[in-house]
Design a protein around this motif. Structure first.
Motif, PDB file in Angstrom:
ATOM      1  N   ASN A  25       0.812  -1.210   0.000  1.00  0.00           N
ATOM      2  CA  ASN A  25       0.000   0.000   0.000  1.00  0.00           C
ATOM      3  C   ASN A  25       0.849   1.266   0.000  1.00  0.00           C
ATOM      4  O   ASN A  25       1.829   1.381   0.726  1.00  0.00           O
ATOM      5  N   ARG A  26       0.445   2.224  -0.837  1.00  0.00           N
ATOM      6  CA  ARG A  26       1.136   3.506  -0.952  1.00  0.00           C
ATOM      7  C   ARG A  26       0.095   4.613  -0.809  1.00  0.00           C
ATOM      8  O   ARG A  26      -0.317   5.243  -1.776  1.00  0.00           O
ATOM      9  N   GLU A  29       1.125   8.193  -1.898  1.00  0.00           N
ATOM     10  CA  GLU A  29       1.221   8.311  -3.350  1.00  0.00           C
ATOM     11  C   GLU A  29      -0.166   8.305  -3.984  1.00  0.00           C
ATOM     12  O   GLU A  29      -0.413   9.003  -4.969  1.00  0.00           O
ATOM     13  N   LYS A  72       7.999   1.025  -7.671  1.00  0.00           N
ATOM     14  CA  LYS A  72       7.444   2.094  -8.511  1.00  0.00           C
ATOM     15  C   LYS A  72       6.544   1.537  -9.613  1.00  0.00           C
ATOM     16  O   LYS A  72       5.477   2.084  -9.882  1.00  0.00           O
ATOM     17  N   LEU A  75       3.288   0.430  -8.153  1.00  0.00           N
ATOM     18  CA  LEU A  75       2.463   1.608  -7.871  1.00  0.00           C
ATOM     19  C   LEU A  75       1.809   2.114  -9.152  1.00  0.00           C
ATOM     20  O   LEU A  75       0.605   2.391  -9.193  1.00  0.00           O
ATOM     21  N   VAL A 338       9.630   8.252  -3.990  1.00  0.00           N
ATOM     22  CA  VAL A 338       8.980   7.057  -3.450  1.00  0.00           C
ATOM     23  C   VAL A 338       9.949   6.413  -2.475  1.00  0.00           C
ATOM     24  O   VAL A 338      10.959   5.834  -2.870  1.00  0.00           O
ATOM     25  N   LEU A 341       8.732   1.496   2.401  1.00  0.00           N
ATOM     26  CA  LEU A 341       7.426   1.370   3.026  1.00  0.00           C
ATOM     27  C   LEU A 341       7.503   1.654   4.529  1.00  0.00           C
ATOM     28  O   LEU A 341       8.500   1.331   5.188  1.00  0.00           O
ATOM     29  N   ASP A 345       2.700  -0.158   6.673  1.00  0.00           N
ATOM     30  CA  ASP A 345       2.448  -0.732   5.356  1.00  0.00           C
ATOM     31  C   ASP A 345       3.132  -2.083   5.186  1.00  0.00           C
ATOM     32  O   ASP A 345       2.599  -2.992   4.540  1.00  0.00           O
TER      33      ASP A 345
END
Length: 894
Positions: A25-26, A29, A72, A75, A338, A341, A345
């Motif tokens: 989970n981001r 972002e 990345k 994401l 980025v 985590l 997360d």
């Protein structure tokens, strides 16, 4: 719908345990994306006006950047899945997009493995808009013309051959949309319905109709840049401006209903080096021309388009142009690092990655230990899950101590958990940048395909897509596997590693042979890059690498993608240390390829260092010597160049024919035309000798004969599929034709620029520009163009284009019958004469000057015919151009 990794379902045989694809989970972002998208859509007050505005700043780029392995790409894909299918299941904590407009998406993967060129990127963008269900008329019209001019293959066949188009909803309708757009516009223009194949022939009339205000009844009447783009060459440069047309078409939709377009550009770090921004420039142009689309860029580096110092490499630079990319900006869209985590997360990831009876399978205390050691790296979490699955069947209970190692330790543990065949294969693939199952097995020296198939399904192995080599290891894993290979019963000795490298090199050699037969330069470059590194690191013999180096240069195509991954310091003020033959040849080949973008003096210096290194065989040394001799010639050292060329001629010398051609160029430069004619008569007139003969003819004023020889050379090169030779010969033809007549010259220039679209040859590009200057002889801007050409040639260290630019200046004044200007131009040519080199150009100018020619003791050329006969042909060339100009003035007067 969200993309699910089905391989995860087959990574465990433990009954009742579900291995589920989980996105780390981001939340921050996700919030940034939502804010950026909302801000971008809110800013589309008048999309058509914004698309037409070429000066206002752009705020349509959202960037996520960070180190490799940080997630990345995951994401980027999750954000795309969310906007494509907002009703599907979302990551924990991610709300649905509220009150979202209709959103279309496109994905441009810039990784080498994806194999997308700029043309396919533009097609992917167009395919993204296919679900709207009707033509993008302005774009489709221009692109139909572009495709017809550049491809013999129907667009539908091309798209069906490339699987990434078939995965896009509605993409198969694009060819039909193009056909409908052509039919509609040509019909509205009152020209009938000729159909797609006749679009090129109807082009001039169509453009005239589009410009005619009295006939502009259709929707394209306000697309004011369309006629200019239809008139321009159907080249890569023109194609790079077509996104403006696509944006204009989309803006027309957006005026009627809220439609969003989000373009995800992944692995941006691979578009080129920081010194070579050719592809990046085209992509930036695409982004600028589409302000009504939002671009989400992911890569390892922040975008530096806000740097005003890049004005000579990119079209739009500085924080004024890209306010959202500047440091310290707080409003979206902007750039985001980025990071790793958060602990929360990480725990969420581990809780949902393995599920048993609806509950997390990994106990809380073990999750806590893994999170503490991971430092937030998603790759560490996945490797820890892999270790958990391995330990699960044992009778004793797991404890947090089983997961106490930092990253190197967890890789070592996972490595030891593999069986012997898998370990051998894993060791082997650390030697490779990318691989498939067959290459992995050959390199490892094992035959267990099942073991290889099992290995590539493990989290250690990353998937690059559907390219030639679909698998690779994360760089950090590649390093740590070597550390892990200690103390095992089957640990490899240094000799084992060397043997595996030798097996890999042999296998790559077989692939190189196939790539040459198929004219597959992309694969050839890939095997060269991997082969050089292996041969350097393990001090292996060059073997097929020498052959592949010859294959690489034989097409005269110089892609910037040839970047041997061999360490070498090439700074001008430092001594180049070359320790192995592979490193020497790699640096030499890279230098030869880069010479199109640097001064020839720098190329000469590096090639001299390579030639002085130890361990090269005769064939590799000859290759370096030939291009060194070419540099000597380009820098204006004909005697030194001729001496080196002569040294390359002999039986069983692979560069002998090239050296003979090099000697023919030198004979022409120094006015030894009779000797050159005699040499050409003794050779069968085939292949590249057509070009050499054409070059002799134009110097004698036999321009028609020169063009015929060039045409024969182009036909031969086309049959042999040699794009570099086609471009070179087309450039030479443009030069000869431009001296013959402006009309013939412009047609030949268009053809040459088209041939240069797919290759980079600095000399040919400058010669075509010289042809353009000769075409403009007698026009007011001709001399200014010559000034620019002289400057460009000097920057690249190329003496012949500089001389031809000055000759074009002289031709301009000769057409005007301006004796003073002609004398000034002759003096500029005279300053370039060293010994006999380029003296013949002064002598041609003297033909035009007649009794006004100065007597400064220049050596006379050895003309093929009598001097007076040659002089008469050159005088007729000028008189013919004067008659053409007079005829044009008469027509204008009418």
């Amino acid at each position: 719908m969200p993309r699910r990794d089905l391989r995860a379902l087959f990574r465990t045989n433990v009954e009742g345990l579900d291995a589920v694809y989980v996105f780390a989970n981001r939340e921050d972002e996700r919030i940034a994306f939502d804010s950026a998208f909302a801000a971008h859509q809110a800013g589309l007050d008048d999309p058509v006006a914004q698309v037409g505005d070429m000066t206002s700043p752009r705020s349509n780029v959202l960037t996520f950047y960070g180190v490799g392995g940080i997630g990345k790409t995951s994401l980027s894909r999750q954000l795309q899945a969310r906007v494509e299918s907002p009703d599907e299941s979302l990551p924990e904590g991610w709300p649905a997009i509220s009150e979202a407009p209709k959103v279309l998406t496109a994905r441009l993967d810039l990784s080498r493995e994806a194999g997308h060129d700029f043309e396919s990127m533009i097609l992917l963008l167009r395919a993204a808009l296919a679900p709207l269900g009707r033509p993008m008329t302005a774009f489709d019209l221009a692109f139909a013309r572009y495709w017809e001019r550049n491809h013999s293959e129907p667009l539908a066949d091309y798209m069906s051959r490339h699987g990434f188009f078939s995965r896009l909803p509605g993409a198969s309708a694009v060819p039909q949309h193009l056909s409908e757009a052509v039919t509609e516009v040509i019909g509205l223009a009152g020209m009938g319905v000729p159909g797609l194949p006749l679009l090129v022939q109807t082009g001039p009339g169509l453009v005239a109709a589009l410009r005619d205000r009295s006939r502009r009844r259709h929707a394209l009447k306000d697309c004011r840049r369309l006629p200019d783009l239809l008139e321009a060459d159907a080249s890569l440069d023109s194609l790079s401006f077509y996104p403006h047309l696509l944006a204009w078409d989309l803006a027309s939709w957006q005026r009627r209903e809220p439609i969003g377009l989000v373009v995800f550009i992944d692995t941006f770090e691979q578009v080129g080096s920081r010194s070579d921004r050719d592809l990046e420039r085209l992509i930036q142009r695409m982004v600028w021309l589409m302000p009504n689309a939002m671009f989400v860029v992911t890569g390892r580096n922040r975008l530096d388009w806000d740097d005003p110092g890049l004005a000579d490499r990119l079209d739009w630079t500085g924080s004024v142009s890209w306010p959202g990319l500047a440091a310290g900006t707080s409003s979206e869209p902007r750039q985001h690092l980025v990071g790793f985590l958060s602990p929360r997360d990480c725990d969420r990831y581990l809780r949902t990655r393995l599920i048993r009876d609806g509950q997390p399978a990994i106990p809380a205390d073990i999750r806590q230990r893994i999170v503490a050691n991971s430092r937030g790296l998603p790759l560490y979490l996945d490797l820890s899950v892999m270790r958990f699955l391995h330990l699960l069947p044992r009778p004793e209970a797991m404890t947090p101590d089983d997961f106490s190692e930092p990253f190197p330790g967890i890789v070592a543990r996972v490595f030891r958990d593999l069986d012997q065949a898998e370990r051998s294969i894993l060791r082997a693939v650390t030697l490779l940048d990318a691989f498939d199952v067959d290459l992995a097995l050959v390199t490892a020296g094992v035959t267990s395909r099942a073991a290889a198939q099992q290995l590539v399904q493990r989290p250690l192995v990353l998937h690059a897509g559907d390219g030639r080599w679909p698998y690779y290891l994360h760089d950090l894993v590649r390093e740590q596997v070597r550390v892990a290979d200690v103390g095992l019963d089957d640990s490899w000795t240094p000799q084992d590693w060397s043997d595996a490298a030798a097996r890999a090199l042999i296998a790559l050699g077989r692939i190189a042979v196939g790539s040459r037969l198929l004219r597959d330069r992309r694969t050839l470059i890939s095997v060269l890059n991997q082969g050089f590194r292996l041969a350097h690191e393990y001090r292996l013999q060059l073997d097929w690498l020498v052959d592949a180096a010859y294959w690489y240069v034989e097409d005269s195509v110089w892609e910037p993608t040839l970047r041997p991954r061999v360490s070498a310091d090439t700074e001008p003020d430092r001594e180049l240390q070359l320790t192995t033959p592979a490193q020497t040849l790699a640096v030499a080949l890279e230098t030869i390829a880069k010479r199109q973008r640097v001064h020839r003096g720098e190329t000469l210096r590096l090639l001299e260092r390579c030639a002085a290194a130890d361990g090269l065989g005769d064939q590799a040394r000859d290759l370096i010597a030939y291009f060194h001799a070419e540099c000597q010639r380009d820098l204006g050292h004909p005697a030194e160049s001729e001496r080196e060329m002569l040294g390359l001629i002999g039986p069983n010398r692979r560069m002998a024919d090239a050296a003979l051609r090099g000697l023919s160029h030198l004979q022409r430069r120094t006015g030894r035309f009779a000797a050159l004619a005699s040499q050409l008569q003794g050779r069968p007139l085939v292949g590249v000798w057509h070009r050499a003969t054409g070059e002799l003819h134009w110097t004698q004023g036999r321009l028609d004969d020169a063009c015929r020889e060039y045409d024969a050379g182009i036909a031969w090169a086309s049959e042999e599929r040699l794009p570099g030779e086609i471009a070179l010969t087309s450039a030479c033809r443009a030069w000869a034709a431009s001296l013959m007549s402006a009309e013939a010259g412009r047609s030949a220039i268009d053809a040459a620029r088209e041939a240069l679209r797919s290759v980079t040859i600095a000399w040919a590009e400058l010669l075509v520009a010289c042809a353009e200057a000769a075409c403009r002889a007698g026009e007011v801007d001709a001399e200014q163009l010559c000034d620019q050409l002289v400057s460009d040639a000097r920057q690249r260290g190329l003496t012949s284009p500089e001389a031809y630019a000055q000759f074009a200046r002289a031709f301009h004044f000769a057409v005007l019958a301006d004796v003073d200007g002609l004398l000034r131009a002759r003096a500029l040519i005279r300053s370039l004469v060293h010994g006999h080199q380029f003296a013949y150009l002064c002598e041609i100018v003297d033909f035009w000057l007649g009794t006004s020619a100065p007597d400064d003791g220049l050596p006379a050329a050895q003309w093929v015919d009598e001097r007076d006969v040659t002089a008469g042909r050159w005088l007729e060339t000028v008189q013919s151009r004067r008659r053409d100009r007079q005829a044009l003035r008469s027509v204008d007067g009418i």
